[in-house]
Design a protein around this motif. Structure first.
Motif, PDB file in Angstrom:
ATOM      1  N   ILE A 110      55.885  45.948  32.718  1.00  0.00           N
ATOM      2  CA  ILE A 110      55.441  45.179  33.628  1.00  0.00           C
ATOM      3  C   ILE A 110      56.143  44.486  33.702  1.00  0.00           C
ATOM      4  CG2 ILE A 110      53.279  43.221  33.562  1.00  0.00           C
ATOM      5  CD1 ILE A 110      52.170  45.362  31.760  1.00  0.00           C
ATOM      6  N   SER A 111      56.401  44.070  35.083  1.00  0.00           N
ATOM      7  CA  SER A 111      57.769  42.937  36.156  1.00  0.00           C
ATOM      8  C   SER A 111      57.165  41.783  36.823  1.00  0.00           C
ATOM      9  CB  SER A 111      58.425  43.767  36.929  1.00  0.00           C
ATOM     10  OG  SER A 111      57.375  44.065  38.029  1.00  0.00           O
ATOM     11  N   TYR A 112      55.310  41.483  36.509  1.00  0.00           N
ATOM     12  CA  TYR A 112      54.830  40.016  36.740  1.00  0.00           C
ATOM     13  C   TYR A 112      53.699  40.248  36.110  1.00  0.00           C
ATOM     14  CZ  TYR A 112      52.176  36.991  39.238  1.00  0.00           C
ATOM     15  OH  TYR A 112      51.613  35.992  39.564  1.00  0.00           O
ATOM     16  N   MET A 113      52.795  39.047  35.446  1.00  0.00           N
ATOM     17  CA  MET A 113      51.568  39.377  35.146  1.00  0.00           C
ATOM     18  C   MET A 113      51.305  37.557  34.908  1.00  0.00           C
ATOM     19  SD  MET A 113      50.549  40.804  31.278  1.00  0.00           S
ATOM     20  CE  MET A 113      48.641  40.681  30.704  1.00  0.00           C
ATOM     21  N   SER A 114      49.949  37.708  36.162  1.00  0.00           N
ATOM     22  CA  SER A 114      49.083  36.927  35.219  1.00  0.00           C
ATOM     23  C   SER A 114      47.448  36.809  35.178  1.00  0.00           C
ATOM     24  CB  SER A 114      49.072  35.675  36.791  1.00  0.00           C
ATOM     25  OG  SER A 114      48.443  34.595  36.935  1.00  0.00           O
ATOM     26  N   GLY A 115      46.614  36.079  34.574  1.00  0.00           N
ATOM     27  CA  GLY A 115      45.275  35.915  34.574  1.00  0.00           C
ATOM     28  C   GLY A 115      44.611  34.823  34.244  1.00  0.00           C
ATOM     29  N   ARG A 116      43.672  34.932  34.105  1.00  0.00           N
ATOM     30  CA  ARG A 116      43.219  34.160  33.477  1.00  0.00           C
ATOM     31  C   ARG A 116      41.732  34.708  33.190  1.00  0.00           C
ATOM     32  NH1 ARG A 116      41.714  31.165  39.195  1.00  0.00           N
ATOM     33  NH2 ARG A 116      43.921  30.567  38.544  1.00  0.00           N
ATOM     34  N   THR A 117      40.675  33.820  32.223  1.00  0.00           N
ATOM     35  CA  THR A 117      39.334  34.476  31.663  1.00  0.00           C
ATOM     36  C   THR A 117      38.264  32.956  31.572  1.00  0.00           C
ATOM     37  OG1 THR A 117      40.063  35.503  29.966  1.00  0.00           O
ATOM     38  CG2 THR A 117      38.561  34.724  29.462  1.00  0.00           C
ATOM     39  N   PHE A 118      36.909  33.494  31.993  1.00  0.00           N
ATOM     40  CA  PHE A 118      36.266  32.250  32.638  1.00  0.00           C
ATOM     41  C   PHE A 118      34.718  32.093  32.495  1.00  0.00           C
ATOM     42  CE2 PHE A 118      37.695  34.831  36.119  1.00  0.00           C
ATOM     43  CZ  PHE A 118      36.707  35.018  37.465  1.00  0.00           C
ATOM     44  N   VAL A 119      33.588  31.680  32.054  1.00  0.00           N
ATOM     45  CA  VAL A 119      32.767  32.279  31.937  1.00  0.00           C
ATOM     46  C   VAL A 119      32.014  32.218  33.399  1.00  0.00           C
ATOM     47  CG1 VAL A 119      31.054  31.286  31.413  1.00  0.00           C
ATOM     48  CG2 VAL A 119      32.248  31.023  30.118  1.00  0.00           C
ATOM     49  N   VAL A 120      31.115  33.143  34.193  1.00  0.00           N
ATOM     50  CA  VAL A 120      30.729  33.087  34.996  1.00  0.00           C
ATOM     51  C   VAL A 120      29.189  32.843  35.111  1.00  0.00           C
ATOM     52  CG1 VAL A 120      29.686  35.464  36.252  1.00  0.00           C
ATOM     53  CG2 VAL A 120      31.562  35.790  34.981  1.00  0.00           C
ATOM     54  N   GLU A 121      29.385  31.814  36.255  1.00  0.00           N
ATOM     55  CA  GLU A 121      28.100  31.667  36.967  1.00  0.00           C
ATOM     56  C   GLU A 121      27.716  32.242  38.335  1.00  0.00           C
ATOM     57  OE1 GLU A 121      28.907  27.097  37.149  1.00  0.00           O
ATOM     58  OE2 GLU A 121      29.906  26.943  34.769  1.00  0.00           O
ATOM     59  N   ASN A 122      28.004  32.391  39.007  1.00  0.00           N
ATOM     60  CA  ASN A 122      27.634  33.124  40.233  1.00  0.00           C
ATOM     61  C   ASN A 122      29.027  34.357  40.149  1.00  0.00           C
ATOM     62  OD1 ASN A 122      27.624  34.444  42.985  1.00  0.00           O
ATOM     63  ND2 ASN A 122      26.540  32.377  43.201  1.00  0.00           N
ATOM     64  N   LEU A 123      28.553  35.267  39.745  1.00  0.00           N
ATOM     65  CA  LEU A 123      28.444  36.951  40.327  1.00  0.00           C
ATOM     66  C   LEU A 123      29.567  37.011  41.078  1.00  0.00           C
ATOM     67  CD1 LEU A 123      30.312  38.885  37.618  1.00  0.00           C
ATOM     68  CD2 LEU A 123      28.928  40.271  39.076  1.00  0.00           C
TER      69      LEU A 123
END
Length: 147
Positions: A110-123
């Motif tokens: 894996i030569s690049y990785m970015s992510g996020r985790t968030f609570v969905v209000e409006n899918l």
């Protein structure tokens, strides 16, 4: 005078430390875009919408996506639990084969990785907005690394 020179040298050095991530995106000319939605709570129509977003951003950057490449840019989407809360997890990554120097064998990295985790209000809006933000973050780093 020595203090001034030292301070100037230190300021110049810190300018080069301002990286977006620990990954280097220089020299990437093409990749194969992939969107993987690992939940049945998200309509499959979003897969094509997200692939189109990746293709558009890649075209803006001058990165080829039309032909198959051993390098892939993948957007992985799944739901995860954070305590009692269910959140959406998105990861944008580049995976590609690389030659391991010591053993002279090819491995997948894996030569690049970015992510996020968030609570969905409006899918729909949360899904598309966060995907756009991940792609924009990627684009900013790509531009910086390929000056």
């Amino acid at each position: 005078m020595k203090t001034f020179k030292l301070l100037l040298l230190l300021l110049l050095f810190t300018q080069f430390l301002d990286a977006q991530t620990p990954f280097d995106l220089s020299g990437i000319k093409s990749y194969y875009p992939v969107v993987e939605i690992n939940t049945d709570k998200i309509d499959k129509k979003y897969k094509q919408i997200l692939l189109d977003m990746i293709a558009k951003k890649s075209a803006e950057l001058g990165i080829g996506t039309k032909n198959f490449s051993s390098r892939s840019l993948a957007l992985l989407i799944s739901f995860t639990s954070v305590g009692d809360t269910v959140a959406l997890k998105m990861e944008l990554l580049i995976g590609e084969p690389a030659l391991r120097m010591d053993a002279k064998e090819e491995v997948f990295v894996i030569s690049y990785m970015s992510g996020r985790t968030f609570v969905v209000e409006n899918l729909e809006s949360d899904l598309l907005d966060n995907a756009e933000e991940l792609l924009e973050k990627f684009a900013v780093q790509y531009k910086e690394d390929n000056l």
